[in-house]
Design a protein around this motif. Structure first.
Motif, mmCIF file in Angstrom:
data_model
loop_
_atom_site.group_PDB
_atom_site.id
_atom_site.type_symbol
_atom_site.label_atom_id
_atom_site.label_comp_id
_atom_site.label_asym_id
_atom_site.label_seq_id
_atom_site.Cartn_x
_atom_site.Cartn_y
_atom_site.Cartn_z
ATOM 1 N N ARG A 19 0.851 -1.188 0.000
ATOM 2 C CA ARG A 19 0.000 0.000 0.000
ATOM 3 C C ARG A 19 0.884 1.234 0.000
ATOM 4 O O ARG A 19 1.691 1.428 0.910
ATOM 5 C CB ARG A 19 -0.902 0.019 1.231
ATOM 6 N N SER A 21 1.262 5.407 0.035
ATOM 7 C CA SER A 21 0.589 6.612 0.512
ATOM 8 C C SER A 21 1.320 7.834 -0.008
ATOM 9 O O SER A 21 2.543 7.811 -0.186
ATOM 10 C CB SER A 21 0.580 6.659 2.039
ATOM 11 N N ILE A 51 -7.471 9.811 -9.351
ATOM 12 C CA ILE A 51 -8.757 9.986 -8.674
ATOM 13 C C ILE A 51 -9.026 11.473 -8.538
ATOM 14 O O ILE A 51 -8.147 12.251 -8.154
ATOM 15 C CB ILE A 51 -8.746 9.279 -7.293
ATOM 16 N N GLY A 55 -13.890 11.775 -6.211
ATOM 17 C CA GLY A 55 -13.796 10.332 -6.044
ATOM 18 C C GLY A 55 -13.896 9.507 -7.310
ATOM 19 O O GLY A 55 -13.864 8.272 -7.254
ATOM 20 N N THR A 57 -12.556 7.580 -10.400
ATOM 21 C CA THR A 57 -11.263 6.920 -10.583
ATOM 22 C C THR A 57 -11.030 6.491 -12.024
ATOM 23 O O THR A 57 -11.974 6.297 -12.796
ATOM 24 C CB THR A 57 -11.152 5.683 -9.676
ATOM 25 N N THR A 68 -6.222 -0.534 -6.284
ATOM 26 C CA THR A 68 -7.315 0.359 -5.912
ATOM 27 C C THR A 68 -6.745 1.682 -5.423
ATOM 28 O O THR A 68 -5.916 1.705 -4.512
ATOM 29 C CB THR A 68 -8.181 -0.257 -4.807
ATOM 30 N N SER A 70 -7.491 5.405 -3.709
ATOM 31 C CA SER A 70 -8.460 6.077 -2.843
ATOM 32 C C SER A 70 -7.808 7.333 -2.281
ATOM 33 O O SER A 70 -6.598 7.526 -2.416
ATOM 34 C CB SER A 70 -8.915 5.148 -1.714
ATOM 35 N N ARG A 71 -8.608 8.164 -1.675
ATOM 36 C CA ARG A 71 -8.052 9.386 -1.087
ATOM 37 C C ARG A 71 -8.826 9.772 0.158
ATOM 38 O O ARG A 71 -10.012 9.447 0.301
ATOM 39 C CB ARG A 71 -8.037 10.538 -2.100
ATOM 40 N N ASP A 72 -8.127 10.468 1.035
ATOM 41 C CA ASP A 72 -8.726 11.032 2.240
ATOM 42 C C ASP A 72 -8.554 12.539 2.117
ATOM 43 O O ASP A 72 -7.454 13.066 2.328
ATOM 44 C CB ASP A 72 -8.023 10.482 3.490
ATOM 45 N N VAL A 78 -3.479 10.523 -0.771
ATOM 46 C CA VAL A 78 -3.970 9.546 -1.733
ATOM 47 C C VAL A 78 -3.245 8.225 -1.470
ATOM 48 O O VAL A 78 -2.078 8.209 -1.073
ATOM 49 C CB VAL A 78 -3.748 10.030 -3.182
ATOM 50 N N TYR A 79 -3.974 7.140 -1.678
ATOM 51 C CA TYR A 79 -3.441 5.812 -1.419
ATOM 52 C C TYR A 79 -3.522 4.958 -2.686
ATOM 53 O O TYR A 79 -4.381 5.177 -3.540
ATOM 54 C CB TYR A 79 -4.237 5.115 -0.312
ATOM 55 N N GLN A 81 -3.624 0.869 -3.125
ATOM 56 C CA GLN A 81 -3.563 -0.497 -2.629
ATOM 57 C C GLN A 81 -3.251 -1.403 -3.807
ATOM 58 O O GLN A 81 -4.017 -1.441 -4.782
ATOM 59 C CB GLN A 81 -4.885 -0.903 -1.981
#
Length: 120
Positions: A19, A21, A51, A55, A57, A68, A70-72, A78-79, A81
């Motif tokens: 993963r 980051s 992304i 959200g 993608t 995959t 994703s983001r916070d 942003v991540y 996986q």
């Protein structure tokens, strides 16, 4: 100024997972599309996934179903996986962010890169 700090790369066996980051910090008015690119030795840098701030993608065909993104937004992070890793995923992975600064100018920033090595 804006900084992108990546983490999470390393050495993993084929079939394993990692993963990544990427945290953005600094003078950010808004953080727009963020993404991951990779560059293998002797090859051009290519999009892995990105992304939008909302959200949505987008993935390279070579990683669909395995990676995959994703983001916070609260953490400006942003991540990525990465599952079912293959030796051909070996590359330096770079984070990219589109950042709108306070005066309205949108600038593209890149992280320093993190090495991902997948052994067979």
């Amino acid at each position: 100024q804006v900084q992108l700090v990546e983490s999470g790369g390393g050495l993993v066996q084929a079939g394993g997972s990692l993963r990544l980051s990427c945290a953005a910090s600094g003078s950010i008015f808004s953080l727009n599309t963020m993404g991951w690119y990779r560059q293998a030795p002797g090859k051009q840098r290519e999009l892995v996934a990105d992304i939008t701030s909302g959200g949505s993608t987008n993935y390279a065909d070579t990683v669909k179903g395995r990676f995959t993104i994703s983001r916070d937004n609260a953490k400006n992070t942003v991540y990525l996986q990465m599952n079912m890793l293959k030796p051909e995923d070996t590359a330096v992975y770079y984070c990219k962010a589109s950042v709108t600064r306070a005066w309205g100018l949108t600038i593209i920033y890149w992280g320093q890169g993190t090495q991902v090595t997948v052994s067979s």
